[in-house]
Scaffold this motif. Structure first.
Motif, mmCIF file in Angstrom:
data_model
loop_
_atom_site.group_PDB
_atom_site.id
_atom_site.type_symbol
_atom_site.label_atom_id
_atom_site.label_comp_id
_atom_site.label_asym_id
_atom_site.label_seq_id
_atom_site.Cartn_x
_atom_site.Cartn_y
_atom_site.Cartn_z
ATOM 1 N N SER A 22 42.055 1.861 -21.401
ATOM 2 C CA SER A 22 42.445 3.115 -20.752
ATOM 3 C C SER A 22 41.463 3.484 -19.661
ATOM 4 O O SER A 22 40.265 3.234 -19.776
ATOM 5 N N GLN A 23 42.001 4.143 -18.660
ATOM 6 C CA GLN A 23 41.171 4.620 -17.568
ATOM 7 C C GLN A 23 40.662 6.019 -17.935
ATOM 8 O O GLN A 23 39.495 6.327 -17.791
ATOM 9 N N MET A 24 41.559 6.838 -18.437
ATOM 10 C CA MET A 24 41.193 8.196 -18.867
ATOM 11 C C MET A 24 40.989 8.193 -20.384
ATOM 12 O O MET A 24 39.924 8.487 -20.876
ATOM 13 N N GLY A 25 42.058 7.886 -21.111
ATOM 14 C CA GLY A 25 41.917 7.744 -22.553
ATOM 15 C C GLY A 25 42.106 9.008 -23.362
ATOM 16 O O GLY A 25 41.644 9.083 -24.505
ATOM 17 N N TYR A 32 44.969 12.613 -23.909
ATOM 18 C CA TYR A 32 46.095 13.464 -23.512
ATOM 19 C C TYR A 32 45.982 14.769 -24.294
ATOM 20 O O TYR A 32 45.804 14.736 -25.518
ATOM 21 N N TYR A 58 50.153 3.502 -24.249
ATOM 22 C CA TYR A 58 49.320 4.709 -24.096
ATOM 23 C C TYR A 58 50.084 5.929 -24.606
ATOM 24 O O TYR A 58 49.563 6.744 -25.370
ATOM 25 N N GLU A 60 56.279 12.426 -19.534
ATOM 26 C CA GLU A 60 54.898 12.692 -19.935
ATOM 27 C C GLU A 60 54.557 14.193 -19.901
ATOM 28 O O GLU A 60 53.642 14.655 -20.596
ATOM 29 N N CYS A 96 48.220 14.682 -19.253
ATOM 30 C CA CYS A 96 47.147 13.763 -18.894
ATOM 31 C C CYS A 96 46.187 14.454 -17.940
ATOM 32 O O CYS A 96 46.602 15.044 -16.943
ATOM 33 N N THR A 140 44.474 13.367 -15.722
ATOM 34 C CA THR A 140 44.498 12.835 -14.356
ATOM 35 C C THR A 140 45.422 13.654 -13.456
ATOM 36 O O THR A 140 45.309 13.593 -12.246
ATOM 37 N N ASN A 141 46.353 14.384 -14.055
ATOM 38 C CA ASN A 141 47.346 15.113 -13.259
ATOM 39 C C ASN A 141 47.079 16.602 -13.106
ATOM 40 O O ASN A 141 47.885 17.328 -12.541
ATOM 41 N N GLU A 146 53.660 2.520 -12.079
ATOM 42 C CA GLU A 146 52.374 2.269 -12.725
ATOM 43 C C GLU A 146 52.400 0.916 -13.447
ATOM 44 O O GLU A 146 53.376 0.585 -14.097
#
Ligand code: ARG
Length: 363
Positions: free
Chosen positions: A55-58, A60, A197, A228, A275, A277-278, A321
């Motif tokens: 995972s980049q973030m890992g 939620y 994920y 998501e 997430c 990231t968003n 993605e």
């Protein structure tokens, strides 16, 4: 797994997967300091990053409040991903006003007057948990709520269209062939149950219940339901005029906001999303461009990804993605920053980034 075993496991991931931001920022003492119940909650939030070390973030969020409740863990991850130093206060501002700034790709090169453009925002209504923590009933209830809003939206000729559901037994249900056709045309989202994920996070649970998509008659305004985030609201056009694209989204978003319960927001992070990231403006704006020279005709994206990163852009394959480049080096480019930048800054960054990549492609 005991708390100490979990801690040891994350320590291992930190060594083997240095890119995993959850592992990088996992604070062992903070975790030990939590009571049992909070520890359980945090485990669920970071489970995806533990089961998927790549995972980049890992992580939620399961509820909008998680960002406040578990800030000691999540805030450093968010700052790392979005490039915001620890001392800088985060206060998401919104600005959709172009102020006369024109971002028409045709001004870069007339060959860019017909690219596929897309901009989306993520929104979650404050009356439900985030998708990772929803029950099947809640997913279906949320879809019903959205479908009611679409019934009203449909009355406006500019946004008129129809709702397509993949919930078995829904009055708006479409068949598998129609679903596949909509996925192939990049309108509908892919089967989430194949995403490791999302699976671990519980976000794809109960698939395909509560999932569907609204699409306007001209097919350039779409709303995903139950992916998501509760809603992914987007505008899609072929052309080069980013101003028109953003304006279309802004108008549709305003209409929908009036037809739905309040969206979940946070004073510092802006729009709350599953997430991290968003977070922020929650805007992902992208172009599908052909960059054959920079990608060896689509065979290799590695070099391009590096070059793009330096420009603040992320590269994905044409299939979204984790996909490869399409025919003729067709790639998806989008500004990486979401948090701390306004909607208009994102538009500008996409325009400038496209210009820079195009200059390299044609050099
Ligand atoms: N959970 C995945 C990771 O941490 C995806 C992150 C970004 N993508 C997304 N669709 N939210 O790498």
């Amino acid at each position: 797994m005991t708390p100490e075993q979990l801690i040891a496991r994350i320590r291992t991931i930190r060594g083997t997967s240095p890119g995993n931001l959850m592992a990088r920022h996992f604070d062992e003492d903070y975790f030990r300091s939590l009571d049992d119940q909070s520890r359980q909650r945090l485990r669920r939030i970071i489970a995806s990053g533990i089961e998927n070390p790549d995972s980049q973030m890992g992580a939620y969020a399961m509820n909008p409040e998680d960002y406040d409740r578990f800030a000691p863990m999540l805030d450093p991850m968010i700052r790392d991903f979005h490039g915001i130093p620890a001392q800088t206060a985060i206060a998401q501002k919104h600005d959709w006003d172009t102020g006369g700034m024109s971002c028409d790709l045709a001004a870069i090169d007339s060959r860019l007057k017909d690219v596929s453009m897309r901009v989306r925002v993520a929104r979650n209504v404050s009356t439900f948990p985030l998708p990772g923590a929803m029950s099947k009933e809640q997913r279906v209830d949320l879809e019903r709520l959205a479908a009611q809003a679409f019934t009203r939206l449909r009355e406006d000729p500019a946004f008129g269209g129809h709702y397509l559901s993949i919930t078995p037994g829904s009055p708006d249900e479409i068949d598998a062939t129609e679903y596949d056709r909509r996925v192939k045309s990049h309108q509908m989202f892919k089967d989430m149950s194949g995403d490791p994920y999302l699976n671990v996070a519980g976000i794809s649970a109960d698939w395909p219940y509560g999932r569907g998509m609204y699409v306007s008659r001209d097919e350039d305004f779409l709303v995903w339901v139950g992916e998501e985030d509760h809603l992914r609201i987007m505008a899609m056009q072929h052309g080069g005029n980013l101003n028109a694209l953003f304006e279309r989204l802004r108008n549709g978003l305003e209409r929908l906001r009036d037809l739905l319960p309040a969206f979940a927001t946070s004073p510092c992070y802006g729009n709350v999303t599953s997430c991290p990231t968003n977070l922020g403006a929650g805007v992902r704006a992208s172009l599908h461009m052909r960059l054959p020279a920079l990608t060896e005709n689509g065979r290799d994206l590695t070099g391009l990804k590096h070059q793009a990163k330096a420009l603040g852009l992320a590269i994905r394959g044409a299939g979204g993605e984790h996909s490869d480049a399409g025919e003729g080096g067709l790639v998806d480019i989008s500004p990486s920053a979401r948090l701390g930048v306004t909607e208009m800054e994102i538009m500008r960054r996409l325009y400038d980034g496209a210009a820079a990549l195009w200059a390299m492609e044609t050099a």
